[in-house]
Structure formats: structure tokens, C-alpha cells
Write a protein that holds these residues in place. Sequence first.
Motif, short mmCIF file in Angstrom:
data_model
loop_
_atom_site.label_atom_id
_atom_site.label_comp_id
_atom_site.label_asym_id
_atom_site.label_seq_id
_atom_site.Cartn_x
_atom_site.Cartn_y
_atom_site.Cartn_z
N GLY A 41 53.23 34.15 39.46
CA GLY A 41 53.30 35.13 38.61
C GLY A 41 51.13 34.96 38.35
O GLY A 41 51.20 35.90 37.10
N VAL A 42 50.82 34.17 39.17
CA VAL A 42 48.66 34.20 38.71
C VAL A 42 48.54 35.06 39.21
O VAL A 42 48.22 34.65 39.66
CB VAL A 42 48.75 32.45 38.03
CG1 VAL A 42 47.34 32.25 37.41
CG2 VAL A 42 49.49 32.07 37.30
N LEU A 43 47.82 35.22 37.98
CA LEU A 43 46.39 36.33 38.46
C LEU A 43 45.41 36.00 38.25
O LEU A 43 44.55 35.22 37.18
CB LEU A 43 46.70 37.79 37.90
CG LEU A 43 45.24 38.71 38.61
CD1 LEU A 43 45.33 39.39 39.73
CD2 LEU A 43 44.81 40.13 37.94
N THR A 44 44.33 35.50 39.64
CA THR A 44 42.95 35.16 39.51
C THR A 44 41.75 36.07 39.89
O THR A 44 41.91 36.82 40.56
CB THR A 44 42.94 33.92 40.83
OG1 THR A 44 43.41 32.32 40.43
CG2 THR A 44 41.37 32.91 40.34
N TRP A 45 41.55 35.56 38.94
CA TRP A 45 40.23 37.16 38.63
C TRP A 45 38.92 36.73 38.43
O TRP A 45 38.39 36.20 37.66
CB TRP A 45 40.40 37.73 37.11
CG TRP A 45 39.67 39.01 36.64
CD1 TRP A 45 38.09 40.04 37.46
CD2 TRP A 45 39.80 39.83 36.00
NE1 TRP A 45 37.64 41.20 37.19
CE2 TRP A 45 39.10 41.05 35.98
CE3 TRP A 45 40.76 40.25 34.67
CZ2 TRP A 45 38.80 42.45 34.84
CZ3 TRP A 45 40.42 40.97 33.43
CH2 TRP A 45 39.35 42.27 33.54
N GLU A 46 38.17 36.28 39.86
CA GLU A 46 37.11 35.38 39.81
C GLU A 46 35.81 35.66 39.38
O GLU A 46 35.57 34.62 39.06
CB GLU A 46 37.64 35.77 42.11
CG GLU A 46 38.51 34.95 42.45
CD GLU A 46 38.02 34.79 43.99
OE1 GLU A 46 37.21 34.21 44.59
OE2 GLU A 46 38.93 34.32 44.42
N ASP A 47 35.93 37.18 39.60
CA ASP A 47 34.03 37.04 38.96
C ASP A 47 34.11 37.76 37.13
O ASP A 47 33.17 37.88 36.70
CB ASP A 47 33.86 37.98 40.21
CG ASP A 47 33.91 39.47 40.09
OD1 ASP A 47 35.31 39.01 40.28
OD2 ASP A 47 33.91 40.34 40.87
N GLY A 48 34.99 38.34 37.21
CA GLY A 48 35.54 39.11 35.52
C GLY A 48 35.05 40.17 35.30
O GLY A 48 35.15 40.66 34.50
N ASN A 49 34.96 40.79 36.76
CA ASN A 49 34.59 42.10 36.12
C ASN A 49 35.78 42.84 37.04
O ASN A 49 36.40 42.84 37.07
CB ASN A 49 33.45 42.29 37.86
CG ASN A 49 32.14 41.53 37.80
OD1 ASN A 49 31.60 41.58 36.12
ND2 ASN A 49 31.07 41.09 38.50
N GLY A 50 35.57 44.49 36.51
CA GLY A 50 36.35 45.43 37.04
C GLY A 50 37.52 45.61 36.12
O GLY A 50 37.39 45.43 34.84
N THR A 51 38.78 46.25 36.66
CA THR A 51 39.96 46.51 35.45
C THR A 51 40.90 46.34 36.14
O THR A 51 41.41 46.45 36.95
CB THR A 51 39.48 47.83 34.73
OG1 THR A 51 38.25 48.30 34.46
CG2 THR A 51 40.86 48.63 33.85
N VAL A 52 41.78 45.92 35.36
CA VAL A 52 43.06 45.37 35.69
C VAL A 52 44.46 45.93 34.56
O VAL A 52 44.37 45.54 33.94
CB VAL A 52 43.78 44.26 36.26
CG1 VAL A 52 43.38 42.92 35.17
CG2 VAL A 52 44.64 43.88 36.66
#
Length: 356
Positions: free
Chosen positions: A31-42
Motif C-alpha cells: 500500500g505504498v504511494l511513490t510521490w516521485e517529484d514531491g509536487n502537487g497534493t494528495v
Amino acid sequence: PAATEIITLKGADYTYCAGGKFTVSDSDKSGVLTWEDGNGTVSYDFIVPSDSLYNVYLTYIPTNKNAIQLRFGLKLDGNYCCEDFEELSFPTVWNNESEDFYEDSFGNQLTPKQVMSDEYVSCAVKDDSGVVIKPYELRLTAGKHTLSLVGFGEGAKIKSVSLTPPENEPSYKDYIGLHKNSDSDGAQTVVLEGENAVNKTSFSLIPQSDSLDASTSPADPTRTMLNYIGGSSWLSAGESVSWRFNAEKSGFYKLTFRYKQSQNVNRSSYRHLTVDGATPFSEAREIEFKYSSKWDYMEYSDGESPYLIWLDKGEHTLSLEVTLGEKNAEYYARINEILKGLNSIYLNIIKRTSAS
């Protein structure tokens, strides 16, 4: 009232994401989310069963192995709870490159390279300046809510966001009472060498050498030996050092430090003690290390009797984190309020008179 349950939101179970590059591996069941660029919102939707107070914990690992820290904003139901939530800092964790220290051709021990830990880090949402000592508490009403993480361009793998009951550690008196009927096998002596710390929240927290005191362990008359950690590199609030060890027997243990606190001249430094990630009792939130220009011994006590810490047989982790201490934190908070007031007055003057 404080919450009684833990609400865990897996990183991959987001409700909405936008403005960045997000990936979830189909083969990864964690259940891991990879937020590759660290931009935006989750964002994550969740249900609160009743009106309660919660702490928020983020479990993560940076994708950039040279990152000093991670930063996120945190919104609740579309809004920041306060100004501090617009930019929250989360530490990275560092290890020695190898367990054994390398030596040069003369047998001198060499300072090990620091590498980022491959283990996930779980960190509470808190004030990184140390003015607010305990983690922030969110007061949530019963019903549906949305928690959003706002990126600062710093990539990370998000394992989970957890809402937990606020840590409410007992007083030392109550702590002893909780363990009075525990089966003790009789404790043994466990020595933790400072330089053998396994986790540090700053890459500048490296093993160091002091050859001026022969009683510092280890010592050698002709060779450089790494024999302590900290000093001028362990000053900032929130910086933590951890040691792992094995308790061969269950029982109560006393805690004794051999230390030198020469950074705060004629003033004390404070450390927050945790064992296996939890504060054993309220008094452990600020252990006082008085000024000493030389190496000294201190038995952790209330001034009359030593504090005892219960350990079950097996592996444990002991951590010390820089804290301002309650009194110092109050002073800093007052100073910050005064400075904010002065800045406001200055801005009002500038509006009427111009900067010149």
C-alpha cells in the motif's frame, strides 16, 4: 476527549491526487504511494467515529538519498489548521555505512560515511523549532474528513498517514505501579557506547574521537579511537540519536550517563528519552544534563532515588532527542510573541512613513 482508536490511511489508498507524479506498483501489496517529484497534493478521506483529539503520524522514506529533510503542508478539510501547518518538516534518518569502523595504515579509526537509512521513518506532526514540546493535536468532530498533504518538490514514498490517540504517558509513580506485579528475572548491566548509535536524524551526527581523557572508552595511547557522539553537532531541537541493544533478562534497569556538556556554558541541556518509540513516563520528557567542561557521570534520578525503567527480555531501542525543556520552551514562546508584535508595529510604521 482523547481518541481511543488508531485510524491508518495507507499511502496508496488516496482519494484524490493532482499536480505531481504519483505511482502505485500493482505488484506491491504494502500500500505504498511513490510521490516521485514531491509536487502537487494528495488527499485522503476518512471517518471519525466520535469527537476526539488525535496526533498525526507520517510513515515515509525519501526517494532522494541526499535529502536533509522532507517538507509537506497539511490541510484538514481543505484548510490549514494554523500557520505552522503550511510547512512542516520531517527528518531523514542516517546510519554509519558499516558496523565496523575502518582504520588507516597506522590503526587510527576513520569517521564512517553516513548513508540514508533504508527503513521507513514514522514521525509525528510537530513543531520543529521545539517551542511546542508535544506533537500537535487535532480536534476532530465525528463524521467524514479529508486530510491533504501538500508537496514542496521533495520526493518520497508514503507508507501511511496515521491518526493516533495523543501520547499520555503516566507519571513515574504510576509507571512503577503498572509494573509492580511484573515478573523480574533480575537485570544485568548493559553498556551502550555512544559512537555505536544506529540511527541519527542528521548526517552531521557522526562518531567522534576524544583523546584527552584516558577513561573514555575505547581509548588508546597511540591511536585515534572513535569514542563518542554529539557535542556541537547535537544541538538543534528534534535531533535524535538511537541505540539498539538486547536485554537478556526482564526487569527494572537504572540509567547512567557518562557525558560532557560544554556547549551551553553555565546552562543545562535537555534530552527526551524514549524506549521502543514511547515515552516511559512523563519525567523522561526532559532529562537535564548540567554544564560540565569535562567528562562526568550522572545517574538518572529525581535527586534522591534513581528512575527505574522496565525492560522485557529481548531487543530494544533507546533514543535521546534534543528538547528545549518546558521552561525554556515557555521563554522562547514569549520571545516569539514579542517579536511578532514588534514586527507588526514596524510594518504599520512603514506603511505610514515608507521604508526610507
